[in-house]
Write a protein that holds these residues in place. Structure first.
Motif, mmCIF file in Angstrom:
data_model
loop_
_atom_site.group_PDB
_atom_site.id
_atom_site.type_symbol
_atom_site.label_atom_id
_atom_site.label_comp_id
_atom_site.label_asym_id
_atom_site.label_seq_id
_atom_site.Cartn_x
_atom_site.Cartn_y
_atom_site.Cartn_z
ATOM 1 N N UNK A 1 -12.136 -4.988 -48.767
ATOM 2 C CA UNK A 1 -11.807 -6.414 -48.783
ATOM 3 C C UNK A 1 -10.288 -6.563 -48.934
ATOM 4 N N UNK A 2 -9.671 -7.259 -47.993
ATOM 5 C CA UNK A 2 -8.218 -7.384 -48.006
ATOM 6 C C UNK A 2 -7.763 -8.335 -49.112
ATOM 7 N N UNK A 3 -6.567 -8.055 -49.632
ATOM 8 C CA UNK A 3 -5.994 -8.879 -50.700
ATOM 9 C C UNK A 3 -5.509 -10.215 -50.139
ATOM 10 N N UNK A 4 -5.812 -11.291 -50.843
ATOM 11 C CA UNK A 4 -5.345 -12.613 -50.428
ATOM 12 C C UNK A 4 -3.901 -12.778 -50.873
ATOM 13 N N UNK A 5 -3.019 -13.009 -49.929
ATOM 14 C CA UNK A 5 -1.600 -13.141 -50.242
ATOM 15 C C UNK A 5 -1.252 -14.605 -50.524
ATOM 16 N N UNK A 6 -0.388 -14.795 -51.491
ATOM 17 C CA UNK A 6 0.125 -16.129 -51.790
ATOM 18 C C UNK A 6 1.638 -16.066 -51.784
ATOM 19 N N UNK A 7 2.289 -17.200 -51.450
ATOM 20 C CA UNK A 7 3.745 -17.191 -51.496
ATOM 21 C C UNK A 7 4.210 -17.971 -52.724
ATOM 22 N N UNK A 8 5.295 -17.475 -53.356
ATOM 23 C CA UNK A 8 5.740 -18.069 -54.620
ATOM 24 C C UNK A 8 6.402 -19.424 -54.418
ATOM 25 N N UNK A 9 6.147 -20.330 -55.361
ATOM 26 C CA UNK A 9 6.769 -21.656 -55.396
ATOM 27 C C UNK A 9 7.001 -22.007 -56.859
ATOM 28 N N UNK A 10 7.704 -23.096 -57.090
ATOM 29 C CA UNK A 10 7.818 -23.652 -58.438
ATOM 30 C C UNK A 10 7.381 -25.112 -58.396
ATOM 31 N N UNK A 11 7.067 -25.650 -59.555
ATOM 32 C CA UNK A 11 6.784 -27.077 -59.677
ATOM 33 C C UNK A 11 8.011 -27.760 -60.262
ATOM 34 N N UNK A 12 8.250 -28.990 -59.840
ATOM 35 C CA UNK A 12 9.368 -29.775 -60.356
ATOM 36 C C UNK A 12 8.855 -31.122 -60.825
ATOM 37 N N UNK A 13 9.455 -31.624 -61.909
ATOM 38 C CA UNK A 13 9.099 -32.934 -62.458
ATOM 39 C C UNK A 13 10.356 -33.771 -62.645
ATOM 40 N N UNK A 14 10.247 -35.039 -62.316
ATOM 41 C CA UNK A 14 11.307 -36.017 -62.583
ATOM 42 C C UNK A 14 10.670 -37.111 -63.430
ATOM 43 N N UNK A 15 10.951 -37.090 -64.740
ATOM 44 C CA UNK A 15 10.332 -38.031 -65.669
ATOM 45 C C UNK A 15 11.311 -39.162 -65.950
ATOM 46 N N UNK A 16 11.024 -40.333 -65.402
ATOM 47 C CA UNK A 16 11.884 -41.498 -65.586
ATOM 48 C C UNK A 16 11.222 -42.550 -66.441
ATOM 49 N N UNK A 17 11.940 -43.629 -66.672
ATOM 50 C CA UNK A 17 11.425 -44.679 -67.527
ATOM 51 C C UNK A 17 10.236 -45.425 -66.951
ATOM 52 N N UNK A 18 10.149 -45.497 -65.629
ATOM 53 C CA UNK A 18 9.050 -46.236 -65.006
ATOM 54 C C UNK A 18 8.133 -45.360 -64.163
ATOM 55 N N UNK A 19 8.658 -44.224 -63.659
ATOM 56 C CA UNK A 19 7.883 -43.400 -62.739
ATOM 57 C C UNK A 19 8.091 -41.923 -63.060
ATOM 58 N N UNK A 20 7.020 -41.155 -62.919
ATOM 59 C CA UNK A 20 7.102 -39.700 -63.008
ATOM 60 C C UNK A 20 6.729 -39.119 -61.656
ATOM 61 N N UNK A 21 7.594 -38.273 -61.117
ATOM 62 C CA UNK A 21 7.345 -37.632 -59.823
ATOM 63 C C UNK A 21 7.202 -36.136 -60.030
ATOM 64 N N UNK A 22 6.344 -35.523 -59.232
ATOM 65 C CA UNK A 22 6.145 -34.083 -59.285
ATOM 66 C C UNK A 22 6.142 -33.541 -57.866
ATOM 67 N N UNK A 23 6.562 -32.285 -57.724
ATOM 68 C CA UNK A 23 6.591 -31.671 -56.399
ATOM 69 C C UNK A 23 6.402 -30.168 -56.524
ATOM 70 N N UNK A 24 5.923 -29.583 -55.435
ATOM 71 C CA UNK A 24 5.894 -28.138 -55.270
ATOM 72 C C UNK A 24 7.051 -27.782 -54.344
ATOM 73 N N UNK A 25 7.910 -26.841 -54.775
ATOM 74 C CA UNK A 25 9.165 -26.586 -54.063
ATOM 75 C C UNK A 25 9.329 -25.084 -53.812
ATOM 76 N N UNK A 26 9.765 -24.743 -52.598
ATOM 77 C CA UNK A 26 10.022 -23.346 -52.258
ATOM 78 C C UNK A 26 11.399 -22.928 -52.775
ATOM 79 N N UNK A 27 11.668 -21.650 -52.684
ATOM 80 C CA UNK A 27 12.963 -21.114 -53.131
ATOM 81 C C UNK A 27 14.124 -21.701 -52.328
#
Length: 311
Positions: A1-27
């Protein structure tokens, strides 16, 4: 059974007074996916953190084929850049001051967490991925509900000895007179040139109540001379302050962002004219640029810090 490959990413958060945004971001600074939610600012720190963690968890579940290695956060408030703790914050985020933002998110998500002030995160995004990319030094100024700044040197934010560098709105401005500032002082730039400051200035001059700066801008577009004068005043006040900062810091580029920067050509012309009146002759060629990344800048800046932590 072949190994499932994944590519690395990071999560980012922008926490503001009215809105919080999140994203998945590559290098390389590519946003793979994003989510936003209202910030539960009045509900306290636990609710704010739960909202942020939930956004990241939902993104991790929905973006297949990736491995999230760390989380980078840009947050409202004065952030201790060494510990990720919130040193102080306005009443918009109840109970935010004193929050161990880095530690509590790490516990909720099981990932390494890096935290920085949101204006500094925005500056990093523009310096590393936006209009200031390629410049050794960048002065970023955000003009919105408040006025903040950040100085980036070789891709690193100058946070200051007390993590408080960048409070450009709380420097004296000759255009503010004795107006009360949100910090408790008087005569500061934020009191006259922020969004609320300009709105209040229009009301003082006309005796008419307006809801917000959008209403002032609409009146200016309809030919209201006082509204136009107020908008020009805002640009001039910010430009005068920026010119002084340019003289002190000698940046390779100045980037201006924030909601007030969306007022358009007259505001920008007033700002650039004021910068040139204040700067030394040898600094006349320092470009004054509009933020190109918008709200993505803080996410990309926070993500870049997260990537540094994985090295």
């Amino acid at each position: 059974m072949s190994e499932v490959r994944t590519f690395p990413v990071v999560a980012a958060l922008d926490i503001g007074g009215t809105k919080t945004a999140a994203a998945i971001v590559t290098r390389h600074g590519e946003i793979v996916d994003r989510l936003t939610a209202p910030t539960s600012g009045r509900a306290g720190a636990t609710a704010i953190l739960d909202t942020a963690a939930d956004l990241v968890a939902r993104l991790r579940a929905s973006v297949t084929g990736t491995h999230v290695r760390a989380v980078g956060v840009g947050s409202a408030g004065v952030i201790d850049h060494r510990t990720g703790r919130v040193l102080s914050a306005t009443d918009t985020l109840a109970g935010w001051a004193g929050t161990d933002l880095s530690g509590r998110l790490r516990d909720l998500l099981g990932l390494p967490v890096t935290v920085i002030n949101d204006v500094h995160a925005h500056a990093l995004g523009e310096a590393r991925h936006g209009v200031a990319a390629g410049h050794e030094t960048t002065l970023f100024v955000a003009v919105g509900t408040g006025i903040g700044a950040s100085f980036v040197i070789d891709g690193t934010v100058l946070a200051g000895a007390h993590s408080t560098a960048g409070h450009a709105g709380h420097q004296p401005s000759p255009y503010a007179g004795g107006l009360a500032c949100t910090c408790g002082g008087h005569g500061h730039l934020e009191a006259i040139a922020s969004g609320p400051g300009l709105t209040q200035e229009y009301s003082r001059r006309t005796g008419q109540r307006v809801d917000d700066l959008r209403a002032v801008a609409a009146r200016a577009a309809d030919g209201d001379a006082v509204a136009r004068e107020v908008i020009l005043l805002g640009g001039t006040a910010v430009g005068s302050a920026v010119g002084g900062l340019v003289n002190m810091l000698d940046p390779g580029a100045v980037v201006v962002g924030g909601g007030v920067a969306g007022l358009g050509g007259p505001w920008w012309q007033a700002l650039r004219d004021a910068v040139r009146r204040e700067t030394l002759p040898s600094l006349d060629d320092v470009p004054v640029l509009a933020s190109a990344l918008g709200s993505d800048a803080a996410l990309l800046g926070a993500a870049s810090l997260a990537w540094e932590g994985t090295a």
